[in-house]
Each structure stands twice: as C-alpha cells, then as structure tokens.
Design a protein around this motif. Structure first.
Motif, PDB file in Angstrom:
ATOM      1  N   GLY A 271      -6.054  29.337  15.645  1.00 59.32           N
ATOM      2  CA  GLY A 271      -7.467  29.523  15.362  1.00 59.32           C
ATOM      3  C   GLY A 271      -7.858  29.206  13.937  1.00 59.32           C
ATOM      4  O   GLY A 271      -9.056  29.144  13.624  1.00 59.32           O
ATOM      5  N   GLY A 272      -6.876  29.005  13.083  1.00 53.75           N
ATOM      6  CA  GLY A 272      -7.145  28.722  11.683  1.00 53.75           C
ATOM      7  C   GLY A 272      -7.459  27.259  11.423  1.00 53.75           C
ATOM      8  O   GLY A 272      -7.547  26.444  12.351  1.00 53.75           O
ATOM      9  N   SER A 273      -7.622  26.936  10.130  1.00 55.81           N
ATOM     10  CA  SER A 273      -8.010  25.586   9.723  1.00 55.81           C
ATOM     11  C   SER A 273      -7.112  25.089   8.607  1.00 55.81           C
ATOM     12  O   SER A 273      -6.572  25.881   7.819  1.00 55.81           O
ATOM     13  CB  SER A 273      -9.460  25.569   9.237  1.00 55.81           C
ATOM     14  N   LEU A 274      -6.963  23.782   8.551  1.00 59.69           N
ATOM     15  CA  LEU A 274      -6.275  23.096   7.462  1.00 59.69           C
ATOM     16  C   LEU A 274      -6.980  21.770   7.218  1.00 59.69           C
ATOM     17  O   LEU A 274      -7.572  21.203   8.146  1.00 59.69           O
ATOM     18  CB  LEU A 274      -4.813  22.814   7.803  1.00 59.69           C
ATOM     19  N   ARG A 275      -6.886  21.284   5.981  1.00 56.85           N
ATOM     20  CA  ARG A 275      -7.387  19.957   5.691  1.00 56.85           C
ATOM     21  C   ARG A 275      -6.258  19.125   5.091  1.00 56.85           C
ATOM     22  O   ARG A 275      -5.693  19.490   4.052  1.00 56.85           O
ATOM     23  CB  ARG A 275      -8.571  19.976   4.732  1.00 56.85           C
ATOM     24  N   LEU A 276      -5.957  18.035   5.753  1.00 56.37           N
ATOM     25  CA  LEU A 276      -4.951  17.106   5.253  1.00 56.37           C
ATOM     26  C   LEU A 276      -5.626  16.008   4.449  1.00 56.37           C
ATOM     27  O   LEU A 276      -6.732  15.587   4.776  1.00 56.37           O
ATOM     28  CB  LEU A 276      -4.176  16.475   6.413  1.00 56.37           C
ATOM     29  N   SER A 277      -4.928  15.566   3.414  1.00 54.25           N
ATOM     30  CA  SER A 277      -5.423  14.467   2.582  1.00 54.25           C
ATOM     31  C   SER A 277      -4.391  13.353   2.553  1.00 54.25           C
ATOM     32  O   SER A 277      -3.187  13.613   2.583  1.00 54.25           O
ATOM     33  CB  SER A 277      -5.695  14.948   1.153  1.00 54.25           C
ATOM     34  N   CYS A 278      -4.871  12.130   2.464  1.00 55.10           N
ATOM     35  CA  CYS A 278      -3.994  10.973   2.332  1.00 55.10           C
ATOM     36  C   CYS A 278      -4.577  10.070   1.251  1.00 55.10           C
ATOM     37  O   CYS A 278      -5.647   9.471   1.452  1.00 55.10           O
ATOM     38  CB  CYS A 278      -3.885  10.214   3.642  1.00 55.10           C
ATOM     39  N   ALA A 279      -3.895   9.998   0.129  1.00 46.93           N
ATOM     40  CA  ALA A 279      -4.341   9.168  -0.981  1.00 46.93           C
ATOM     41  C   ALA A 279      -3.667   7.807  -0.907  1.00 46.93           C
ATOM     42  O   ALA A 279      -2.432   7.722  -0.849  1.00 46.93           O
ATOM     43  CB  ALA A 279      -4.013   9.851  -2.305  1.00 46.93           C
ATOM     44  N   ALA A 280      -4.470   6.762  -0.914  1.00 43.93           N
ATOM     45  CA  ALA A 280      -3.952   5.398  -0.846  1.00 43.93           C
ATOM     46  C   ALA A 280      -4.018   4.744  -2.215  1.00 43.93           C
ATOM     47  O   ALA A 280      -4.967   4.960  -2.973  1.00 43.93           O
ATOM     48  CB  ALA A 280      -4.755   4.574   0.156  1.00 43.93           C
ATOM     49  N   SER A 281      -3.014   3.944  -2.519  1.00 47.73           N
ATOM     50  CA  SER A 281      -2.994   3.199  -3.770  1.00 47.73           C
ATOM     51  C   SER A 281      -2.350   1.844  -3.519  1.00 47.73           C
ATOM     52  O   SER A 281      -1.748   1.611  -2.475  1.00 47.73           O
ATOM     53  CB  SER A 281      -2.242   3.965  -4.861  1.00 47.73           C
ATOM     54  N   GLY A 282      -2.473   0.959  -4.494  1.00 43.44           N
ATOM     55  CA  GLY A 282      -1.916  -0.376  -4.345  1.00 43.44           C
ATOM     56  C   GLY A 282      -2.973  -1.345  -3.852  1.00 43.44           C
ATOM     57  O   GLY A 282      -4.105  -1.332  -4.325  1.00 43.44           O
ATOM     58  N   SER A 283      -2.630  -2.160  -2.875  1.00 40.36           N
ATOM     59  CA  SER A 283      -3.523  -3.213  -2.379  1.00 40.36           C
ATOM     60  C   SER A 283      -4.510  -2.660  -1.351  1.00 40.36           C
ATOM     61  O   SER A 283      -4.588  -3.114  -0.205  1.00 40.36           O
ATOM     62  CB  SER A 283      -2.699  -4.344  -1.759  1.00 40.36           C
ATOM     63  N   ILE A 284      -5.302  -1.672  -1.764  1.00 41.67           N
ATOM     64  CA  ILE A 284      -6.198  -0.986  -0.831  1.00 41.67           C
ATOM     65  C   ILE A 284      -7.349  -1.871  -0.381  1.00 41.67           C
ATOM     66  O   ILE A 284      -7.964  -1.618   0.660  1.00 41.67           O
ATOM     67  CB  ILE A 284      -6.743   0.308  -1.446  1.00 41.67           C
ATOM     68  N   PHE A 285      -7.628  -2.937  -1.130  1.00 48.35           N
ATOM     69  CA  PHE A 285      -8.734  -3.829  -0.749  1.00 48.35           C
ATOM     70  C   PHE A 285      -8.501  -4.433   0.628  1.00 48.35           C
ATOM     71  O   PHE A 285      -9.457  -4.742   1.342  1.00 48.35           O
ATOM     72  CB  PHE A 285      -8.881  -4.933  -1.797  1.00 48.35           C
ATOM     73  N   PHE A 286      -7.242  -4.569   1.004  1.00 51.47           N
ATOM     74  CA  PHE A 286      -6.918  -5.247   2.259  1.00 51.47           C
ATOM     75  C   PHE A 286      -6.846  -4.296   3.463  1.00 51.47           C
ATOM     76  O   PHE A 286      -6.608  -4.735   4.578  1.00 51.47           O
ATOM     77  CB  PHE A 286      -5.577  -5.973   2.125  1.00 51.47           C
ATOM     78  N   ILE A 287      -7.079  -3.010   3.246  1.00 55.35           N
ATOM     79  CA  ILE A 287      -6.977  -2.052   4.341  1.00 55.35           C
ATOM     80  C   ILE A 287      -8.153  -2.215   5.298  1.00 55.35           C
ATOM     81  O   ILE A 287      -9.304  -2.195   4.879  1.00 55.35           O
ATOM     82  CB  ILE A 287      -6.917  -0.612   3.820  1.00 55.35           C
ATOM     83  N   ASN A 288      -7.853  -2.347   6.581  1.00 57.38           N
ATOM     84  CA  ASN A 288      -8.885  -2.463   7.614  1.00 57.38           C
ATOM     85  C   ASN A 288      -9.227  -1.113   8.239  1.00 57.38           C
ATOM     86  O   ASN A 288     -10.377  -0.852   8.590  1.00 57.38           O
ATOM     87  CB  ASN A 288      -8.434  -3.414   8.718  1.00 57.38           C
ATOM     88  N   ASP A 289      -8.210  -0.291   8.427  1.00 56.41           N
ATOM     89  CA  ASP A 289      -8.433   1.010   9.018  1.00 56.41           C
ATOM     90  C   ASP A 289      -7.302   1.948   8.605  1.00 56.41           C
ATOM     91  O   ASP A 289      -6.223   1.508   8.223  1.00 56.41           O
ATOM     92  CB  ASP A 289      -8.522   0.944  10.542  1.00 56.41           C
TER      93      ASP A 289
ATOM     94  N   VAL B 217       0.856  -1.176   0.000  1.00 57.95           N
ATOM     95  CA  VAL B 217       0.000   0.000   0.000  1.00 57.95           C
ATOM     96  C   VAL B 217       0.895   1.231   0.000  1.00 57.95           C
ATOM     97  O   VAL B 217       1.858   1.299   0.768  1.00 57.95           O
ATOM     98  CB  VAL B 217      -0.919   0.027   1.239  1.00 57.95           C
ATOM     99  N   GLN B 218       0.593   2.167  -0.866  1.00 51.07           N
ATOM    100  CA  GLN B 218       1.317   3.427  -0.900  1.00 51.07           C
ATOM    101  C   GLN B 218       0.399   4.541  -0.384  1.00 51.07           C
ATOM    102  O   GLN B 218      -0.786   4.580  -0.740  1.00 51.07           O
ATOM    103  CB  GLN B 218       1.796   3.765  -2.307  1.00 51.07           C
ATOM    104  N   LEU B 219       0.969   5.414   0.420  1.00 53.04           N
ATOM    105  CA  LEU B 219       0.216   6.520   1.013  1.00 53.04           C
ATOM    106  C   LEU B 219       0.928   7.833   0.717  1.00 53.04           C
ATOM    107  O   LEU B 219       2.135   7.947   0.945  1.00 53.04           O
ATOM    108  CB  LEU B 219       0.108   6.339   2.528  1.00 53.04           C
ATOM    109  N   VAL B 220       0.182   8.807   0.232  1.00 53.51           N
ATOM    110  CA  VAL B 220       0.751  10.115  -0.064  1.00 53.51           C
ATOM    111  C   VAL B 220      -0.087  11.178   0.630  1.00 53.51           C
ATOM    112  O   VAL B 220      -1.277  11.335   0.337  1.00 53.51           O
ATOM    113  CB  VAL B 220       0.796  10.378  -1.576  1.00 53.51           C
ATOM    114  N   GLU B 221       0.565  11.914   1.544  1.00 54.88           N
ATOM    115  CA  GLU B 221      -0.130  12.977   2.269  1.00 54.88           C
ATOM    116  C   GLU B 221       0.039  14.316   1.556  1.00 54.88           C
ATOM    117  O   GLU B 221       1.039  14.548   0.867  1.00 54.88           O
ATOM    118  CB  GLU B 221       0.415  13.124   3.690  1.00 54.88           C
ATOM    119  N   SER B 222      -0.908  15.203   1.789  1.00 59.57           N
ATOM    120  CA  SER B 222      -0.810  16.576   1.288  1.00 59.57           C
ATOM    121  C   SER B 222      -1.668  17.467   2.170  1.00 59.57           C
ATOM    122  O   SER B 222      -2.497  16.984   2.945  1.00 59.57           O
ATOM    123  CB  SER B 222      -1.258  16.670  -0.174  1.00 59.57           C
ATOM    124  N   GLY B 223      -1.449  18.775   2.037  1.00 64.55           N
ATOM    125  CA  GLY B 223      -2.305  19.735   2.733  1.00 64.55           C
ATOM    126  C   GLY B 223      -1.682  20.425   3.926  1.00 64.55           C
ATOM    127  O   GLY B 223      -2.315  21.307   4.520  1.00 64.55           O
ATOM    128  N   GLY B 224      -0.467  20.072   4.283  1.00 69.73           N
ATOM    129  CA  GLY B 224       0.166  20.742   5.406  1.00 69.73           C
ATOM    130  C   GLY B 224       0.581  22.156   5.047  1.00 69.73           C
ATOM    131  O   GLY B 224       0.487  22.580   3.896  1.00 69.73           O
TER     132      GLY B 224
END
Length: 115
Positions: free
Chosen positions: A15-33, A2-9
C-alpha cells in the motif's frame, strides 16, 4: 554511449509508495525512448512502463492506475512513481534507454514490498 544510474529503491509496506529515478548521461541526444523494466526472482525481465521523447507513455496492465512514468528533460532524468504497491511488485527495477543504434541498461535498484 549512454550511462544510466537508477536510485530510489528500498523496502516499503504493502500500500505504500516509492519513486524511482534514472539519470541519463552521455549521448542523450540520440535517445528515442526510455523505460523501466523489472525482474523478480526466477522470472523473466518484463516491461513496466515506457515513455518516448515525445511524451507518449505505455504501461503493463498490472501497474496501470498505480504507476506513473515521467521525464524531466532539464535534468535528463526519468521517474517512476509507484503507488499502492503490492508484494508482487517486488523485483529489481532496471532503467532502459533506446537509441537508433542500441539499447542501454542501468544496473538496477531493488524494490521490496513486504510487511
């Protein structure tokens, strides 16, 4: 695998806001959490929030009510919406995914909360 790529930092004022993203690829069918961890300078890595494939979530106490983890199954992406950010939230944030066999980590994205 499984490959994971974060972005959004980035740099945000208290007091401000940010949204982080994590895109998963590869054998994602096996991800439990999937989850977000963070590590501040000189400190141990700690769990911030976690979401299961069934949609159950849990958060560390210090971010409850401010952070929200969500999952877009169509995009194979997990998000961490962070509101009311505090200087103590400053850290490198890492995405984590667990299968039955092992855990996977992204390279991390830096979040700096400072005026």
């Amino acid at each position: 695998q499984v490959q994971l790529v974060e972005s959004g930092g980035g740099l945000v004022q208290p007091g401000g806001s940010l949204r982080l993203s994590c895109a998963a690829s590869g054998s994602i069918f096996f991800i439990n959490d999937m989850g977000w961890y963070r590590q501040a300078p000189g400190k141990q890595r700690e769990l911030v929030a976690r979401i299961t494939s069934a949609g159950s979530t849990n958060y560390r106490d210090s971010v409850k009510g401010r952070f929200t983890i969500s999952m877009d199954n169509a995009k194979n992406t997990v998000y961490l919406q962070m509101n009311s950010l505090k200087p103590e939230d400053t850290a490198v944030y890492y995405c984590n995914a667990n299968t039955q066999f092992r855990g996977y980590w992204g390279k991390g994205t830096l979040v700096t909360v400072s005026s």
